[in-house]
Design an enzyme around this catalytic site. Structure first.
Site, PDB file in Angstrom:
ATOM      1  CG  ASP A 171      35.625  28.694  32.290  1.00  0.00           C
ATOM      2  OD1 ASP A 171      36.802  28.590  31.850  1.00  0.00           O
ATOM      3  OD2 ASP A 171      34.879  29.641  32.005  1.00  0.00           O
ATOM      4  CG  HIS A 194      38.824  30.088  29.565  1.00  0.00           C
ATOM      5  ND1 HIS A 194      38.302  30.592  30.727  1.00  0.00           N
ATOM      6  CD2 HIS A 194      40.026  30.677  29.416  1.00  0.00           C
ATOM      7  CE1 HIS A 194      39.165  31.442  31.257  1.00  0.00           C
ATOM      8  NE2 HIS A 194      40.227  31.511  30.488  1.00  0.00           N
ATOM      9  CD  GLU A 199      35.017  32.041  29.264  1.00  0.00           C
ATOM     10  OE1 GLU A 199      35.165  30.907  29.787  1.00  0.00           O
ATOM     11  OE2 GLU A 199      35.338  33.096  29.846  1.00  0.00           O
TER      12      GLU A 199
HETATM   13  C1  GLP Z   1      42.993  34.091  30.700  1.00  0.00           C
HETATM   14  C2  GLP Z   1      43.600  33.850  29.317  1.00  0.00           C
HETATM   15  C3  GLP Z   1      43.876  32.374  29.082  1.00  0.00           C
HETATM   16  C4  GLP Z   1      44.598  31.786  30.270  1.00  0.00           C
HETATM   17  C5  GLP Z   1      43.726  31.894  31.501  1.00  0.00           C
HETATM   18  C6  GLP Z   1      44.335  31.274  32.743  1.00  0.00           C
HETATM   19  O1  GLP Z   1      41.619  33.973  30.712  1.00  0.00           O
HETATM   20  N1  GLP Z   1      42.796  34.348  28.254  1.00  0.00           N
HETATM   21  O2  GLP Z   1      44.625  32.230  27.890  1.00  0.00           O
HETATM   22  O3  GLP Z   1      44.938  30.450  30.031  1.00  0.00           O
HETATM   23  O4  GLP Z   1      43.495  33.280  31.742  1.00  0.00           O
HETATM   24  O5  GLP Z   1      45.237  32.166  33.306  1.00  0.00           O
HETATM   25  P1  GLP Z   1      46.249  31.824  34.443  1.00  0.00           P
HETATM   26  O6  GLP Z   1      47.386  31.152  33.785  1.00  0.00           O
HETATM   27  O7  GLP Z   1      46.627  33.167  34.997  1.00  0.00           O
HETATM   28  O8  GLP Z   1      45.553  30.961  35.426  1.00  0.00           O
END
Ligand code: GLP
Length: 243
Positions: free
Chosen positions: A137, A139, A144
C-alpha cells in the site's frame, strides 16, 4: 533526485544494496545507518555479513537506528524486529554493544518512548543512509496511508492489507499485531541518503505509483519524490511497469 538501479534479480539487488551501504561505511566509518526489516533487505544483510567475515567492511564505529517495531511483541519473539535485526545482521558483525537502536514496542508509556526515539536520532545527528522496503500500500517503515505525512515517531494502527501481508510470518492471522511504532516520514525525509529496495512482480504496481504517480499521503512512499538523494534498487520484475 531519483536514481534507479535496475537489477537482474533479487541476488543482484541485494549485492548492489550492500555495495551502497558498505560505500557509506567506507566514506564515513562513524555513520548512522537507518535500517529496515521485511524480506527485501535480508539478502543485502547476508551480503554485508559475508563481506564483514572477509574483512571488507567494518561496523566498529557505525551506529544504527531501525525504522519500526510491532507493539506488544517481546524481544525474544522471533517475529519482533529486534529479533529479526539481531538474527539477520547485528549478531554476525562487529557492531559494538549499544550501537544498535530500535523503538521499544513493549514500553509502558508509548508517548514517552516515541519522544525518546526522536531525541535519540537527533542526538546521533540524524541518519546518513536510510534503507527502506516498501509495503503493497506504499507504506515505508510502518507509515500507513493516511491524510497527512507524520513527522516524528508515532504509534500506528496497521492497515488490513499489511496485516494480511505479514500474516505469512505468524501461525495465524489473530497473532499478527494490530499496532506498531514507526519512525515518522519527517525523520525519513531528513536522512541524507535514502536507498529503497523492491523485488518481485507483486511490487511493480506500487513502485510505479510511488515514484511516478502523484505525491500524496495516501501513498506514503511518494514523498520520496521530493527527497534530494534517493536510490531505488529494484529488480526487473519490480520495475516491469516502469519504462
Ligand atoms: C513491513 C515493514 C516494512 C517493509 C514492508 C515490506 O511492513 N514494516 O518496513 O518495507 O513490510 O516488506 P517486504 O520487504 O517483506 O515486502
Amino acid at each position: 533526485m531519483l536514481k534507479i538501479l535496475r537489477t537482474k534479480d533479487y541476488a543482484d539487488m541485494s549485492r548492489k544494496t550492500a555495495n551502497l551501504i558498505s560505500a557509506q561505511i567506507i566514506l564515513k566509518p562513524d555513520c548512522v545507518l537507518g535500517l529496515a526489516t521485511g524480506s527485501s533487505p535480508v539478502g543485502a544483510y547476508m551480503q554485508l555479513v559475508d563481506w564483514y567475515k572477509k574483512g571488507d567492511v567494518d561496523f566498529s564505529r557505525v551506529r544504527t537506528v531501525n525504522l519500526d517495531e510491532y507493539l506488544g511483541l517481546p524481544r525474544e519473539n522471533d517475529q519482533s524486529y529486534y529479533y529479526f535485526m539481531h538474527h539477520n545482521l547485528f549478531d554476525h558483525v562487529n557492531l559494538p554493544e549499544g550501537a544498535s537502536n530500535l523503538p521499544n514496542g513493549m514500553a509502558e508509556d508509548m508517548n514517552a518512548e516515541c519522544a525518546r526515539y526522536d531525541a535519540l536520532i537527533r542526538s546521533l545527528g540524524g541518519v546518513d543512509l536510510q534503507l527502506l522496503g516498501i509495503g503493497h500500500d506504499g507504506h515505508i517503515g510502518f507509515n500507513e496511508p493516511c491524510d497527512h505525512f507524520p513527522t516524528g515517531t508515532h504509534v500506528v494502527d496497521l492497515a488490513e492489507r499489511t496485516i494480511e501481508a505479514n500474516q505469512r510470518f505468524f501461525a495465524s492471522r489473530d497473532e499478527v499485531p494490530r499496532k506498531a511504532v514507526t519512525m515518522g516520514i519527517g525523520t525519513i525525509m531528513a536522512a541524507r541518503k535514502v536507498v529503497l529496495v523492491a523485488s518481485g512482480a507483486e511490487k511493480a504496481p506500487i513502485v510505479k505509483e510511488a515514484f511516478f504517480g502523484p505525491v500524496t499521503p495516501q501513498v506514503p512512499a511518494s514523498i520520496l519524490q521530493m527527497h534530494p538523494d534517493v536510490t531505488l534498487v529494484a529488480d526487473e520484475a519490480a520495475l516491469s511497469l516502469v519504462k
